[in-house]
Motif scaffolding. Structure first.
Motif, mmCIF file in Angstrom:
data_model
loop_
_atom_site.group_PDB
_atom_site.id
_atom_site.type_symbol
_atom_site.label_atom_id
_atom_site.label_comp_id
_atom_site.label_asym_id
_atom_site.label_seq_id
_atom_site.Cartn_x
_atom_site.Cartn_y
_atom_site.Cartn_z
ATOM 1 N N ASP A 179 0.836 -1.195 0.000
ATOM 2 C CA ASP A 179 0.000 0.000 0.000
ATOM 3 C C ASP A 179 0.878 1.254 0.000
ATOM 4 O OD1 ASP A 179 -2.316 1.466 0.124
ATOM 5 O OD2 ASP A 179 -2.896 0.797 2.129
ATOM 6 N N ASP A 180 0.345 2.345 -0.521
ATOM 7 C CA ASP A 180 1.023 3.645 -0.488
ATOM 8 C C ASP A 180 2.434 3.536 -1.051
ATOM 9 O OD1 ASP A 180 -1.270 4.339 0.876
ATOM 10 O OD2 ASP A 180 -0.335 4.310 2.851
ATOM 11 N N ASP A 202 0.642 5.195 -4.550
ATOM 12 C CA ASP A 202 -0.009 6.074 -3.584
ATOM 13 C C ASP A 202 -0.760 7.214 -4.265
ATOM 14 O OD1 ASP A 202 -0.453 6.749 -0.752
ATOM 15 O OD2 ASP A 202 0.534 8.609 -1.335
ATOM 16 N N GLU A 236 -4.319 4.276 -6.841
ATOM 17 C CA GLU A 236 -5.432 4.680 -5.967
ATOM 18 C C GLU A 236 -5.607 6.199 -6.033
ATOM 19 O OE1 GLU A 236 -4.768 3.806 -1.822
ATOM 20 O OE2 GLU A 236 -2.882 4.884 -1.784
HETATM 21 CA CA CA Z 1 -3.204 3.484 0.044
#
Ligand code: CA
Ligand code: C2E
Ligand code: CA
Ligand code: CA
Length: 279
Positions: A179-180, A202, A236
């Motif tokens: 994630d990110d 991210d 995202e």
């Molecule tokens: Ca994220």
């Protein structure tokens, strides 16, 4: 540090004391809310380059009786500091797997992946692997369609332990996403060592599109790296068609963001216009 030298004065700052008691009140309220089953999950849909639904990300929400619907920003820091985030995470994992099992009967949703955010405390907690495997088997969720989102910073805390746990879950078919990606401590070496399936660009980089050339450069580099390592890549925070088109032109495979759909309760995700519900 910016506040160096001010530490002692801050200790007696009446505003600071208020903040501490507010945190304690919030902590007690979270514990109460957990017992009252006020924590639930919203789902944000994810799409491929043909705008077909391929997955959802589970995002925790607190249905507070007095304060209304609360996003994680309102409670995560306090929950983590109080050591109760892993209890919230357990609720989210259970609800996510239950929902995946339910969706198996709905044609447009029967094959989708469900991504769950894992907090640092949860990953390193004793019995984490067993908990995940138990929830999967108890709910009848398909482990191959469960994706766990980890961040770079939590992996470097104890890399060997993290890898060992990921490998055990991987054997059951569970998949992993970073994630990110791009905001943390990245080293190419750890990417190679970890049993990963996906990198998640991210939203801070996506937000820079179309103007910011360095965001675009980073996005291109992440996509190139993911592709050469055989990993999926998802962007995202896609908020505009222009952003989507730039990502598409640069070979991004998967998309998530307000332009497609906001996080929604399960029943509302099922009704999204963008999803082809024809059987
Ligand atoms: Ca994220
Ligand atoms: P994240 O994992 O990076 O999740 C994405 C966040 O961006 C979500 O905020 C989502 O609502 C928001 N978002 C999605 N699309 C867009 C967009 O197009 N534009 C903008 N500006 N924002 C968008 P949310 O739900 O408030 O969650 C915030 C963070 O809280 C998450 O960031 C994640 O780190 C954490 N979190 C959320 N749910 C859980 C959970 O169940 N467990 C744990 N451990 N952490 C969670
Ligand atoms: Ca996430
Ligand atoms: Ca984020």
């Amino acid at each position: 540090a910016k506040d160096a030298g001010k530490g002692e004065r801050r200790f007696f700052d009446p505003h600071m004391q208020e903040t501490i008691s507010q945190r304690l009140l919030l902590e007690e309220d979270i514990i109460r809310g957990l017992e009252a089953r006020e924590f639930g999950v919203y789902f944000q849909a994810q799409f491929n380059s043909d705008s077909q639904l391929i997955g959802v990300e589970s995002l925790v929400r607190w249905h507070h009786p007095k304060r209304g619907l609360l996003s994680p920003a309102a409670f995560i820091d306090v929950a983590e500091a109080a050591g109760i985030m892993s209890q919230i995470d357990s609720v989210v994992l259970l609800r996510s797997c239950e929902q995946m099992a339910k969706w198996t009967r709905l044609p447009a949703f029967s094959e989708i992946t469900v991504s769950v955010n894992i907090s640092p405390a949860q990953l390193y907690q004793h019995g984490f692997v067993e908990e995940v495997l138990n929830v999967v088997s108890d709910t009848g969720a398909d482990p191959k369609r469960l994706k766990l989102e980890l961040t770079e910073s939590m992996l470097v805390t104890d890399m060997q332990q993290a890898i060992a746990r990921m490998r055990q879950l991987k054997q059951a078919g569970i998949r992993f996403s970073i994630d990110d990606f791009g905001t943390g401590y990245s080293s190419l070496q750890y990417l190679q060592q970890l049993p990963l399936d996906q990198l998640k660009i991210d939203q801070s980089f996506v937000r820079g599109l179309p103007e910011d050339t360095s965001s675009l450069a980073i996005i291109r580099a992440v996509i190139a790296m993911a592709t050469s390592l055989g990993l999926e890549v998802i962007a995202e925070g896609v908020e505009t068609e222009v952003q989507r088109d730039i990502l598409l032109a640069n070979g991004c495979g998967l998309y998530q963001g307000y332009w497609y759909a906001k996080p929604l309760p399960a029943e509302q995700v099922e009704q999204l216009d963008i999803i082809d519900n024809a059987t």
